[in-house]
Write an enzyme that holds these catalytic residues in place. Sequence first.
Site, PDB file in Angstrom:
ATOM      1  N   TYR A  77      43.902  35.214  37.134  1.00 39.40           N
ATOM      2  CA  TYR A  77      42.301  35.654  37.072  1.00 39.40           C
ATOM      3  C   TYR A  77      41.553  34.059  36.670  1.00 39.40           C
ATOM      4  O   TYR A  77      40.698  34.428  36.264  1.00 39.40           O
ATOM      5  CB  TYR A  77      41.957  36.705  36.621  1.00 39.40           C
ATOM      6  CG  TYR A  77      42.434  37.981  37.345  1.00 39.40           C
ATOM      7  CD1 TYR A  77      41.488  38.517  38.231  1.00 39.40           C
ATOM      8  CD2 TYR A  77      43.573  38.646  37.199  1.00 39.40           C
ATOM      9  CE1 TYR A  77      42.091  39.643  38.888  1.00 39.40           C
ATOM     10  CE2 TYR A  77      43.954  39.351  37.704  1.00 39.40           C
ATOM     11  CZ  TYR A  77      43.212  40.328  38.515  1.00 39.40           C
ATOM     12  OH  TYR A  77      43.511  41.344  39.241  1.00 39.40           O
ATOM     13  N   HIS A 120      37.544  48.196  47.358  1.00 42.39           N
ATOM     14  CA  HIS A 120      38.249  47.503  48.440  1.00 42.39           C
ATOM     15  C   HIS A 120      38.649  48.573  49.533  1.00 42.39           C
ATOM     16  O   HIS A 120      39.901  48.415  50.233  1.00 42.39           O
ATOM     17  CB  HIS A 120      39.562  46.894  47.969  1.00 42.39           C
ATOM     18  CG  HIS A 120      39.195  46.006  46.615  1.00 42.39           C
ATOM     19  ND1 HIS A 120      38.466  44.847  46.879  1.00 42.39           N
ATOM     20  CD2 HIS A 120      39.723  45.892  45.348  1.00 42.39           C
ATOM     21  CE1 HIS A 120      38.329  44.160  45.768  1.00 42.39           C
ATOM     22  NE2 HIS A 120      39.156  44.773  44.816  1.00 42.39           N
ATOM     23  N   ASP A 168      47.670  38.714  42.248  1.00 34.81           N
ATOM     24  CA  ASP A 168      46.729  38.494  41.156  1.00 34.81           C
ATOM     25  C   ASP A 168      47.455  38.355  39.835  1.00 34.81           C
ATOM     26  O   ASP A 168      47.496  39.258  39.125  1.00 34.81           O
ATOM     27  CB  ASP A 168      45.897  39.841  41.187  1.00 34.81           C
ATOM     28  CG  ASP A 168      44.731  39.409  42.247  1.00 34.81           C
ATOM     29  OD1 ASP A 168      44.923  38.812  43.162  1.00 34.81           O
ATOM     30  OD2 ASP A 168      43.777  40.609  42.296  1.00 34.81           O
ATOM     31  N   HIS A 216      49.372  42.319  48.884  1.00 37.35           N
ATOM     32  CA  HIS A 216      48.377  42.620  48.013  1.00 37.35           C
ATOM     33  C   HIS A 216      47.489  43.653  48.343  1.00 37.35           C
ATOM     34  O   HIS A 216      46.897  44.523  47.625  1.00 37.35           O
ATOM     35  CB  HIS A 216      47.616  41.138  47.533  1.00 37.35           C
ATOM     36  CG  HIS A 216      46.606  41.491  46.435  1.00 37.35           C
ATOM     37  ND1 HIS A 216      47.273  41.670  44.998  1.00 37.35           N
ATOM     38  CD2 HIS A 216      45.457  41.325  46.223  1.00 37.35           C
ATOM     39  CE1 HIS A 216      46.161  41.486  44.322  1.00 37.35           C
ATOM     40  NE2 HIS A 216      45.197  41.495  44.902  1.00 37.35           N
ATOM     41  N   HIS A 244      45.540  45.085  44.451  1.00 34.61           N
ATOM     42  CA  HIS A 244      44.306  44.853  44.585  1.00 34.61           C
ATOM     43  C   HIS A 244      43.328  45.886  44.234  1.00 34.61           C
ATOM     44  O   HIS A 244      42.492  45.521  43.593  1.00 34.61           O
ATOM     45  CB  HIS A 244      44.163  44.778  46.176  1.00 34.61           C
ATOM     46  CG  HIS A 244      42.877  44.004  46.802  1.00 34.61           C
ATOM     47  ND1 HIS A 244      42.514  42.809  46.147  1.00 34.61           N
ATOM     48  CD2 HIS A 244      42.190  44.399  47.688  1.00 34.61           C
ATOM     49  CE1 HIS A 244      41.462  42.623  46.652  1.00 34.61           C
ATOM     50  NE2 HIS A 244      41.071  43.384  47.752  1.00 34.61           N
ATOM     51  N   VAL A 245      43.633  47.183  44.517  1.00 33.29           N
ATOM     52  CA  VAL A 245      42.763  48.069  43.852  1.00 33.29           C
ATOM     53  C   VAL A 245      43.142  48.429  42.330  1.00 33.29           C
ATOM     54  O   VAL A 245      44.513  48.803  42.167  1.00 33.29           O
ATOM     55  CB  VAL A 245      42.922  49.375  44.618  1.00 33.29           C
ATOM     56  CG1 VAL A 245      42.179  50.607  44.037  1.00 33.29           C
ATOM     57  CG2 VAL A 245      42.352  49.239  46.160  1.00 33.29           C
ATOM     58  N   HIS A 246      42.174  48.537  41.431  1.00 32.80           N
ATOM     59  CA  HIS A 246      42.561  48.155  40.198  1.00 32.80           C
ATOM     60  C   HIS A 246      42.714  49.849  39.658  1.00 32.80           C
ATOM     61  O   HIS A 246      41.978  50.221  38.631  1.00 32.80           O
ATOM     62  CB  HIS A 246      41.812  47.636  38.995  1.00 32.80           C
ATOM     63  CG  HIS A 246      41.615  46.174  39.628  1.00 32.80           C
ATOM     64  ND1 HIS A 246      40.414  45.367  39.370  1.00 32.80           N
ATOM     65  CD2 HIS A 246      42.660  45.126  40.428  1.00 32.80           C
ATOM     66  CE1 HIS A 246      40.829  44.200  40.206  1.00 32.80           C
ATOM     67  NE2 HIS A 246      42.059  44.088  40.496  1.00 32.80           N
ATOM     68  N   ASP A 256      48.139  42.767  39.649  1.00 32.71           N
ATOM     69  CA  ASP A 256      46.999  42.677  39.060  1.00 32.71           C
ATOM     70  C   ASP A 256      47.089  42.438  37.545  1.00 32.71           C
ATOM     71  O   ASP A 256      46.206  43.127  36.861  1.00 32.71           O
ATOM     72  CB  ASP A 256      46.048  43.634  39.523  1.00 32.71           C
ATOM     73  CG  ASP A 256      45.999  43.482  41.295  1.00 32.71           C
ATOM     74  OD1 ASP A 256      44.866  43.100  41.624  1.00 32.71           O
ATOM     75  OD2 ASP A 256      46.957  43.868  41.826  1.00 32.71           O
ATOM     76  N   ASN A 312      44.216  38.061  46.221  1.00 31.73           N
ATOM     77  CA  ASN A 312      43.366  37.065  46.369  1.00 31.73           C
ATOM     78  C   ASN A 312      42.752  36.174  45.407  1.00 31.73           C
ATOM     79  O   ASN A 312      41.889  35.036  45.649  1.00 31.73           O
ATOM     80  CB  ASN A 312      41.875  38.071  46.856  1.00 31.73           C
ATOM     81  CG  ASN A 312      41.788  39.145  45.734  1.00 31.73           C
ATOM     82  OD1 ASN A 312      42.569  39.811  45.384  1.00 31.73           O
ATOM     83  ND2 ASN A 312      40.560  38.978  44.950  1.00 31.73           N
TER      84      ASN A 312
END
Length: 469
Positions: free
Chosen positions: A201, A330, A198, A320, A357-359, A169, A235
């Site tokens: 963006y 999420h 990711d 992801h 995915h989870v930041h 990410d 995503n």
Amino acid sequence: MAKMGTSSRVAAAIVVVLGFVLSLAVVCNGGKTSSFVRKVEKTVDMPLDSDVFKVPPGYNAPQQVHITQGDQLGKAVIVSWVTVEEPGSNTVLYWSAYSKKQKSEGKVTTYKFYNYTSGYIHHTTIRNLKFNTKYYYVVGIGHTERQFWFITPPEVGPDVPYTFGLIGDLGQSFDSNKTLTHYELNPQKGQAVLFVGDLCYADTHPNHDNVWWDTWGRFTERSVAYQPWIWTVGNHEIDFAPELGETKPFKPYTHRYHVPYKASGSTAPFWYSIKRASAYIIVLSSYSAYGKYTPQYFWLEQELRKVNRSETPWLIVLMHAPWYNSYNFHYLEGETMRVMYEPWFVKYKVDVVFAGHVHAYERSERMSNVAYNIVNGICIPVKDQSAPVYITIGDGGNTEVLATNMTEPQPAYSAYREASFGHATFDIKNRTHAYYGWHRNQDGYAVTADSMWFFNRYYHPVDDSTSAQ
């Protein structure tokens, strides 16, 4: 007597409820939530005129140069780059200190996305390389030539040491730049990056402005032109925008980033496997069909059977969307994939699963939830030394907010969690031991904010829990 009977039943019910609550307290007694508090400041994308986005000088100069593994064993490299003024040469010139210069020819492609037209995107695969050898390569033949280098991995074997970097990410904010710099300057040098999805963006900008794909390619070139990044789709790579007339998912990503999926018998570039040194790496797609009878399901079922732990003892999976996540962001988004595949991960003793995915950052204990179904109600994960450790490392630094909102109390499966930006390294020592370290951006380059010695599930399956249970 009736009153006494009722009172007894009430008292018994209270005891049962209290016992249940106390048991939940024990079950939910998790690991450590970091006390580190990151300075609150808005994460913003770097402006388009930032020096890290600078276009290389010279006519038709190659830009956005990046490499990844080009076969399943590590004897091939896919070299990719973009030219703007004209297609130019598809040739890669390459050599080692012990060989004469050779050439490899590739292909060029372009694509349109809404009102954007890409540059000329080149992909060339260099094959039959020698293991553990430094190669130099040149792109831009005939116009502005640019030279880079890479080192091939050692030959696949059970006791081959190797260090992977972990980034997810990433985006292209000021914090993204700190993450990449922190990784580059880490004394524990990563030799390849496992990237858990990711990338740029672009889809967060108006009309999915694909200029941000170009800037991200130039921003990351300083690392990925010199060591392979192993790609996982997230995503933000889907780029599905029917309101713009764009109905083909993953269009920019698949044009720009090639992977050796056919080498592992995959039918799509979103799930595949590679061997590298002593590791067998399986890449899965959280955003492609994965239910029973789907291509990804059939492929993974066969792929896990192929893994020879006497050759590649370390079994690593990339995806992801995390399966185990104690943040409210999420939450449970990976649950349906977990239900499908977790029994296989336990059966084949996967060592570690990396997700994004989870930041934020989180590491689990070895636990599984394979007993659960909606009928039996057994929905609490249990200790399982055949299960992988699940690590969420979606903390690369993109502009979407850090996932600071955590579920409370911290569940037992969660060993360590922290809402900070950073990267990690997975340093394989031999067939039995690997050292893992997570580095937050605010620390010195050699500091690990979280670390763990991994004991291999196949050769040394002893308890490697790190928090009191």
